[in-house]
Scaffold this motif. Structure first.
Motif, PDB file in Angstrom:
ATOM      1  N   ARG A   1     -36.616 -80.764 105.589  1.00 26.82           N
ATOM      2  CA  ARG A   1     -37.075 -79.724 104.676  1.00 26.82           C
ATOM      3  C   ARG A   1     -37.642 -80.349 103.408  1.00 26.82           C
ATOM      4  N   ASP A   2     -38.327 -79.534 102.627  1.00 30.21           N
ATOM      5  CA  ASP A   2     -38.828 -79.963 101.332  1.00 30.21           C
ATOM      6  C   ASP A   2     -37.771 -79.699 100.263  1.00 30.21           C
TER       7      ASP A   2
ATOM      8  N   THR B   1     -36.988 -77.866  96.888  1.00 34.01           N
ATOM      9  CA  THR B   1     -37.560 -76.673  96.265  1.00 34.01           C
ATOM     10  C   THR B   1     -36.776 -76.266  95.024  1.00 34.01           C
ATOM     11  N   TRP B   2     -37.495 -75.593  94.117  1.00 37.47           N
ATOM     12  CA  TRP B   2     -36.898 -75.054  92.895  1.00 37.47           C
ATOM     13  C   TRP B   2     -37.570 -73.722  92.571  1.00 37.47           C
TER      14      TRP B   2
ATOM     15  N   ARG C   1     -39.194 -72.091 100.801  1.00 41.29           N
ATOM     16  CA  ARG C   1     -40.347 -72.927 101.124  1.00 41.29           C
ATOM     17  C   ARG C   1     -41.180 -73.099  99.865  1.00 41.29           C
ATOM     18  N   ARG C   2     -41.712 -74.276  99.643  1.00 36.90           N
ATOM     19  CA  ARG C   2     -42.508 -74.502  98.441  1.00 36.90           C
ATOM     20  C   ARG C   2     -43.787 -73.672  98.475  1.00 36.90           C
ATOM     21  N   ASP C   3     -44.247 -73.286  97.276  1.00 39.70           N
ATOM     22  CA  ASP C   3     -45.456 -72.486  97.104  1.00 39.70           C
ATOM     23  C   ASP C   3     -45.370 -71.151  97.845  1.00 39.70           C
TER      24      ASP C   3
ATOM     25  N   ASP D   1     -31.936 -77.112  92.953  1.00 38.29           N
ATOM     26  CA  ASP D   1     -32.584 -77.081  94.277  1.00 38.29           C
ATOM     27  C   ASP D   1     -31.925 -75.934  95.024  1.00 38.29           C
TER      28      ASP D   1
ATOM     29  N   PHE E   1     -41.137 -70.192  94.486  1.00 36.22           N
ATOM     30  CA  PHE E   1     -40.589 -71.520  94.720  1.00 36.22           C
ATOM     31  C   PHE E   1     -41.687 -72.583  94.623  1.00 36.22           C
TER      32      PHE E   1
ATOM     33  N   HIS F   1     -38.618 -75.954  86.049  1.00 34.99           N
ATOM     34  CA  HIS F   1     -38.153 -74.800  86.817  1.00 34.99           C
ATOM     35  C   HIS F   1     -37.149 -74.005  85.992  1.00 34.99           C
TER      36      HIS F   1
ATOM     37  N   HIS G   1     -33.097 -72.682 100.548  1.00 34.74           N
ATOM     38  CA  HIS G   1     -34.187 -73.601 100.209  1.00 34.74           C
ATOM     39  C   HIS G   1     -35.559 -72.946 100.275  1.00 34.74           C
TER      40      HIS G   1
ATOM     41  N   GLY H   1     -42.110 -77.064  94.981  1.00 34.83           N
ATOM     42  CA  GLY H   1     -41.374 -78.084  95.709  1.00 34.83           C
ATOM     43  C   GLY H   1     -42.110 -79.397  95.847  1.00 34.83           C
TER      44      GLY H   1
END
Length: 353
Positions: free
Chosen positions: A141-142, A144-145, A111-113, A95, A130, A254, A109, A132
């Motif tokens: 927060r989300d 994420t990877w 942001r996802r997508d 993460d 990323f 990931h 972190h 998530g």
């Protein structure tokens, strides 16, 4: 008299009972459900070895077992002749927990997508995509990877993609390759088997080697950089402990990444790139338990192959960095000897040898 007869009959009765049990076992239905197999045993630690016979003859071909902390994700450091965890050197794992060129660990972190530039230099640019999941209740927060990276080099004339394919939670198998690689939009077809190597016909200095039979590669551009990438899933246990919420249709596959750079300039930037600058100052609170780098807007790119983040240094069509403005790099062997301790609050860590 009756007692004597009873004593003589007892052995015969016992034998009859044994025969009845044997007959019952042989006539039992053959389609009965098999016994529970129990949990799948953990795989044995992976063994790695050095392949540079000329430079490290004393270490070459010596099998080394991965440490318990990274039993399936290590490599042989030929200079120290020791196995090193991929996630203990500069790069990004999990993460995203980054280790910078200065040896300090921190989280970014993002942001996802979304896509972010992690390294941007005059003739090298690396973005990360990323993925998530919505954070647990109470989180701001989300999770994420890093699912994929794009590497732009040689003035943007070449674009390399390294990614982990989306995989259903129940379908992950360490022996099935989930890596996806392309060079300039064309698929890279790696030979099968650990240590198998592919060399580009258009970029002879570029090679990709399997570090394991599946889901692990070493991408190297001679004299420029090397990137280790392992495709890994979120396990059920990780999801339970951290409340990741892995679903049946996605195990959140990931990449765990390790970087080594040979020719960065002093003006390099990006999430992790800036930590290689000679003027970089670690501003994290030394008492932090989870040091987090902000400034998301500075590193956002419009797409995975775009070098348009606010701190971009990449010059499409430009020349390669000269020898006179390179940054002295910390070796992987040295970083393997760095330990980091974190405090209970704030935003930073203390790392020392």
């Amino acid at each position: 008299m009756q007692m004597a007869r009873l004593g003589a009959l007892l052995p015969l009765l016992a034998m009859a009972a044994v025969l009845l049990l044997a007959v019952a076992a042989t006539t039992a239905p053959s389609d009965r459900p098999p016994k529970a197999q129990g949990p799948k045993p953990k795989p044995k630690p992976m063994k790695v070895k050095c392949h540079h016979r000329k430079l490290y003859p004393y270490c070459t071909a010596k099998p080394m077992e991965c440490p318990a902390a990274c039993s399936q994700s290590c490599y042989a450091d030929c200079s120290s002749c020791k196995p090193v965890c991929v996630c203990s050197v500069p790069g990004a794992c999990g993460d995203p927990r980054f280790i910078g060129g200065d040896g300090n660990a921190f989280y970014f972190h993002g942001r996802r997508d979304a896509d972010f530039c992690v390294v941007s230099d005059r003739d090298l640019h690396i973005n990360a995509h990323f993925i998530g999941k919505r954070g647990a209740d109470g989180m701001s927060r989300d999770f994420t990877w890093i699912q994929a990276i794009a590497v732009l080099f040689d003035g943007g004339h070449h674009q390399l993609y390294v990614g982990a394919r989306k995989t259903a939670a129940g379908a992950w198998d360490d022996d099935v390759d989930r890596m996806e690689l392309t060079l300039d939009g064309e698929p890279v077809n790696l030979p099968e088997g650990a240590d198998a190597t592919w060399t580009s016909a258009t970029v002879p200095a570029l090679s990709i080697t399997r570090t394991r039979a599946a889901n692990g590669v070493l991408v190297a551009l001679a004299g420029r950089f090397s990137i280790r990438a392992n495709a890994v899933p979120i396990t059920d246990e990780e999801s339970r402990v951290h409340r990741y919420g892995v679903t049946a249709d996605d195990c959140l596959a990931h990449l765990d990444l390790a970087f080594k750079f040979d020719a960065l300039t002093g003006d390099v930037h990006g999430v992790v790139g800036q930590t290689y600058r000679p003027d970089y100052v670690n501003g994290f609170d030394v008492k932090a338990s989870m040091p987090t780098m902000g400034g998301e807007g500075n590193f956002t790119t419009s797409s995975l192959f775009a070098a348009d983040c606010a701190v971009a240094r990449f010059a499409p069509g430009g020349g390669r960095p000269g020898d006179d403005d390179g940054v002295a790099m910390v070796s992987e062997a040295e970083l393997a000897g760095i330990t980091c301790a974190s405090g209970m609050s704030g935003q930073g860590v203390v790392c020392k040898k």
